[in-house]
Design a protein around this motif. Structure first.
Motif, PDB file in Angstrom:
ATOM      1  N   ARG A  28     -21.414   7.002 -29.733  1.00 60.07           N
ATOM      2  CA  ARG A  28     -22.756   6.701 -30.227  1.00 60.07           C
ATOM      3  C   ARG A  28     -23.632   6.255 -29.058  1.00 60.07           C
ATOM      4  O   ARG A  28     -23.153   6.033 -27.954  1.00 60.07           O
ATOM      5  N   SER A  29     -24.906   6.102 -29.313  1.00 63.35           N
ATOM      6  CA  SER A  29     -25.835   5.704 -28.255  1.00 63.35           C
ATOM      7  C   SER A  29     -25.659   4.239 -27.868  1.00 63.35           C
ATOM      8  O   SER A  29     -26.089   3.812 -26.809  1.00 63.35           O
ATOM      9  N   SER A  30     -25.025   3.467 -28.731  1.00 64.52           N
ATOM     10  CA  SER A  30     -24.807   2.046 -28.472  1.00 64.52           C
ATOM     11  C   SER A  30     -23.332   1.773 -28.198  1.00 64.52           C
ATOM     12  O   SER A  30     -22.465   2.219 -28.956  1.00 64.52           O
ATOM     13  N   ALA A  78     -25.213  10.937 -22.765  1.00 61.13           N
ATOM     14  CA  ALA A  78     -24.282  10.270 -23.686  1.00 61.13           C
ATOM     15  C   ALA A  78     -22.904  10.117 -23.054  1.00 61.13           C
ATOM     16  O   ALA A  78     -22.261   9.059 -23.175  1.00 61.13           O
ATOM     17  N   VAL A  79     -22.430  11.155 -22.383  1.00 57.42           N
ATOM     18  CA  VAL A  79     -21.115  11.111 -21.731  1.00 57.42           C
ATOM     19  C   VAL A  79     -21.118  10.077 -20.610  1.00 57.42           C
ATOM     20  O   VAL A  79     -20.158   9.308 -20.442  1.00 57.42           O
ATOM     21  N   GLY A  84     -19.204   4.877 -18.870  1.00 56.49           N
ATOM     22  CA  GLY A  84     -19.586   3.606 -18.275  1.00 56.49           C
ATOM     23  C   GLY A  84     -18.895   2.411 -18.918  1.00 56.49           C
ATOM     24  O   GLY A  84     -18.715   1.382 -18.269  1.00 56.49           O
ATOM     25  N   PHE A  85     -18.514   2.520 -20.189  1.00 50.53           N
ATOM     26  CA  PHE A  85     -17.774   1.405 -20.793  1.00 50.53           C
ATOM     27  C   PHE A  85     -16.352   1.816 -21.176  1.00 50.53           C
ATOM     28  O   PHE A  85     -15.744   1.280 -22.085  1.00 50.53           O
ATOM     29  N   ASP A  90     -15.453  13.755 -22.046  1.00 48.56           N
ATOM     30  CA  ASP A  90     -15.712  14.625 -20.898  1.00 48.56           C
ATOM     31  C   ASP A  90     -16.674  15.733 -21.278  1.00 48.56           C
ATOM     32  O   ASP A  90     -16.748  16.147 -22.443  1.00 48.56           O
ATOM     33  N   LEU A  91     -17.394  16.228 -20.278  1.00 48.54           N
ATOM     34  CA  LEU A  91     -18.187  17.440 -20.450  1.00 48.54           C
ATOM     35  C   LEU A  91     -17.287  18.632 -20.166  1.00 48.54           C
ATOM     36  O   LEU A  91     -16.511  18.622 -19.199  1.00 48.54           O
ATOM     37  N   VAL A  92     -17.362  19.649 -21.021  1.00 43.04           N
ATOM     38  CA  VAL A  92     -16.578  20.864 -20.820  1.00 43.04           C
ATOM     39  C   VAL A  92     -17.502  22.075 -20.890  1.00 43.04           C
ATOM     40  O   VAL A  92     -18.553  22.033 -21.546  1.00 43.04           O
TER      41      VAL A  92
END
Length: 204
Positions: A28-30, A78-79, A84-85, A90-92
């Motif tokens: 999610r964005s948060s 978003a990825v 970051g946390f 992953d981006l594919v």
């Protein structure tokens, strides 16, 4: 000792639950919302051992597809936030999308965000497993108790009126789903909740 009580107007899963897709996407964005969903998937993985009731949880992973430059940029952000946390995402590229989910048409695909720990559960089975766990931890379920109104004291809800009588409570939470707006109106709160339709297909 604090008593925990669930009021259900009909039967468990008789509302919008029984026809939900049961998809569980954690990113999610948060960060806080993502962590709540991470906790949920971890819980689903151990529910059967704890309760003896299977939630039919399948951690098969998920792909969030990008078919435009703008969507691809959104997924990249978003990825990056997820990584970051410490969230596993992953981006594919289109070739990986086709390998992971062969039914997807990748002709216009820029790629996808791949979350290997996402999955789906049968909504009815999951609800019954959660209810079994709640009972094991002392919660009570009042089935067939429709909420009809509330009493307020000092701007807080102090009692709930139901078709089975009045319940006094220190803390009240609404989990009314499809009927959340209506229950909010009974509370004197205007909840900005709207229903949406989703389409999904089941493949072999």
């Amino acid at each position: 000792y604090k008593r925990q009580l669930l009021l259900e107007k009909s039967g468990l899963t008789h509302g919008s639950t029984w026809h939900a897709a049961g998809l569980v996407g954690q990113l999610r964005s948060s960060p806080n919302l993502t962590r709540v969903l991470q906790h949920s998937t971890e819980l689903y993985g151990r529910l059967e051992d704890e309760t003896g009731v299977s939630p039919e949880w399948k951690p098969v992973g998920s792909l969030r597809l990008a078919s435009s430059r703008e969507r691809w940029g959104e997924l990249k952000r978003a990825v990056s936030i997820g990584k970051g946390f410490g969230f596993e995402v992953d981006l594919v590229g289109p070739d990986d999308v086709e390998r992971l989910c062969p039914v997807v048409d990748t002709d216009r695909s820029w790629g996808a965000a791949w979350v290997p720990s996402d999955g789906y559960a049968d909504p009815t089975s999951l609800t019954n497993a959660l209810a079994a766990g709640a009972r094991l931890h002392g919660a009570e379920l009042a089935i067939g108790s429709e909420v009809t109104g509330f009493d307020r004291t000092n701007n807080s809800i102090s009692a709930i009126h139901t078709t089975q009588g009045v319940v006094h409570a220190e803390t009240v939470g609404s989990a009314a789903g499809l009927w959340a707006r209506r229950v909010g109106q009974l509370m004197g709160v205007d909840l900005p909740v709207a229903n949406t339709e989703h389409q999904y297909c089941v493949t072999t």
